[in-house]
Design a protein around this motif. Structure first.
Motif, PDB file in Angstrom:
ATOM      1  N   THR A   1      -6.113 -34.995  -9.240  1.00  0.00           N
ATOM      2  CA  THR A   1      -7.081 -34.177  -9.983  1.00  0.00           C
ATOM      3  C   THR A   1      -8.468 -34.789  -9.896  1.00  0.00           C
ATOM      4  N   ILE A   2      -8.570 -36.098 -10.081  1.00  0.00           N
ATOM      5  CA  ILE A   2      -9.868 -36.780 -10.004  1.00  0.00           C
ATOM      6  C   ILE A   2     -10.476 -36.621  -8.608  1.00  0.00           C
ATOM      7  N   GLN A   3      -9.662 -36.784  -7.584  1.00  0.00           N
ATOM      8  CA  GLN A   3     -10.173 -36.659  -6.216  1.00  0.00           C
ATOM      9  C   GLN A   3     -10.621 -35.224  -5.912  1.00  0.00           C
ATOM     10  N   LYS A   4      -9.836 -34.246  -6.363  1.00  0.00           N
ATOM     11  CA  LYS A   4     -10.215 -32.834  -6.167  1.00  0.00           C
ATOM     12  C   LYS A   4     -11.506 -32.516  -6.930  1.00  0.00           C
ATOM     13  N   PHE A   5     -11.620 -33.064  -8.134  1.00  0.00           N
ATOM     14  CA  PHE A   5     -12.826 -32.847  -8.939  1.00  0.00           C
ATOM     15  C   PHE A   5     -14.048 -33.386  -8.204  1.00  0.00           C
ATOM     16  N   LEU A   6     -13.957 -34.630  -7.730  1.00  0.00           N
ATOM     17  CA  LEU A   6     -15.088 -35.248  -7.030  1.00  0.00           C
ATOM     18  C   LEU A   6     -15.470 -34.440  -5.799  1.00  0.00           C
ATOM     19  N   ASP A   7     -14.471 -33.935  -5.085  1.00  0.00           N
ATOM     20  CA  ASP A   7     -14.729 -33.156  -3.879  1.00  0.00           C
ATOM     21  C   ASP A   7     -15.366 -31.798  -4.195  1.00  0.00           C
ATOM     22  N   ALA A   8     -15.169 -31.295  -5.408  1.00  0.00           N
ATOM     23  CA  ALA A   8     -15.684 -29.977  -5.792  1.00  0.00           C
ATOM     24  C   ALA A   8     -17.082 -30.025  -6.401  1.00  0.00           C
TER      25      ALA A   8
END
Length: 294
Positions: free
Chosen positions: A132-139
């Motif tokens: 979730t953290i990685q997807k958030f940063l990528d978004a």
């Protein structure tokens, strides 16, 4: 929702000797950045229990916006014991709500409207929240400032998690004890602290690296070769819980408000020293501190 300053990761209660207080670096960071009038939000997950209800009540009492979906795990707690000079040690409960933050549509939307985000390594100990953290940063937008306050705790980190975090952040915040661990893990043992910091700035294309050294002061190293040092003020310490997050939140707020690195650093040191004189992680700031950032 535009221009959100977000603390992303663990939401928990610090079970202190004098009673429980809402804690967790993301909520602390969002609270402290919000003291300067920024539009802040804490993102995590809560259980379906009484402690979750108390979390919401405490966040709202402190004026904090939040996105914290309910998940079928216990709300996080940490047993905190303080040494004679106020230094905390932690026992962090495992497999709790903040280990299982879902990447839902609301959280994705917040990422798209994010101006700055602070995350750490602790909330990445479980694969669900890590993804979730990685997807958030990528978004997040291209100009979003990503701050990693690595926050090494117990055994809850790995070289892989740290390296991925370094690659994804613009500003890395690390303390002197964490720097020893990272130097050993990444093979920097032959270098002095300043050279390790400069090497990491270059290797991971960081805008800045912030090194805090407790009573021995703090440093900021920048990509263009600046080095700012600030001594730690001598104050009567009530407890140090939340002081590091207040440093990060106020430094972020000052940078976003256009302050030069050295001035932002000086403000962050002053704010964290003030927080050390107060009990708990979320004291109200005096007006003269707030005025320094605006």
């Amino acid at each position: 929702m535009k221009n959100l300053i977000i603390g992303l990761g663990e939401a928990l209660w610090d079970m202190l000797p004098e009673g429980k207080k809402l804690g967790g670096a993301p909520a602390n960071f969002a609270y402290h950045a919000g003291q300067f009038g920024l539009d802040t939000m804490a993102i995590s997950a809560l259980g379906e229990d009484k402690l979750a209800d108390e979390t919401i009540e405490a966040l709202e009492k402190n004026g904090l916006k939040y996105l914290m979906p309910r998940v079928p795990y216990a709300t996080g707690t940490v047993q905190v014991t303080l040494s004679g000079n106020g230094i905390p040690s932690y026992e962090i409960k495992e497999n709790v709500a903040w280990d299982n933050i879902p990447f839902n549509d609301e959280i994705k939307e917040a990422a798209k409207n994010c101006r700055a985000v602070c995350f750490g390594s602790l909330a990445q100990r479980n694969v669900v929240s890590r993804e979730t953290i990685q997807k958030f940063l990528d978004a997040t937008p291209a100009d979003c400032i990503k701050i990693c306050d690595i926050n090494l705790r117990q055994q809850f980190f790995s070289k892989e998690i740290l390296e991925e975090s370094f690659k994804r952040c613009d500003i890395l915040k690390i303390n002197d004890e964490e720097l020893v661990v990272v130097s050993h893990m990444f093979g920097y043992e032959d270098l002095d602290d300043a050279k390790v910091c400069q090497k990491m700035v270059e290797q991971y294309h960081l805008q800045m690296l912030v090194l805090t050294c407790g009573t021995n002061g703090s440093h900021v190293f920048t990509a263009d070769g600046q080095h700012s040092f600030q001594p730690t003020p001598k104050v009567e310490v009530a407890d140090t819980v939340g002081a590091g997050d207040s440093f990060t939140g106020s430094f972020c707020a000052a940078i976003l408000n256009g302050k030069p690195v050295e001035e932002a650093h000086r403000i962050a040191v002053e704010v964290s020293a003030y927080v050390c004189t107060q009990n708990g992680a979320m004291p109200k700031y005096p007006a003269e501190l707030v005025a320094k950032v605006k």
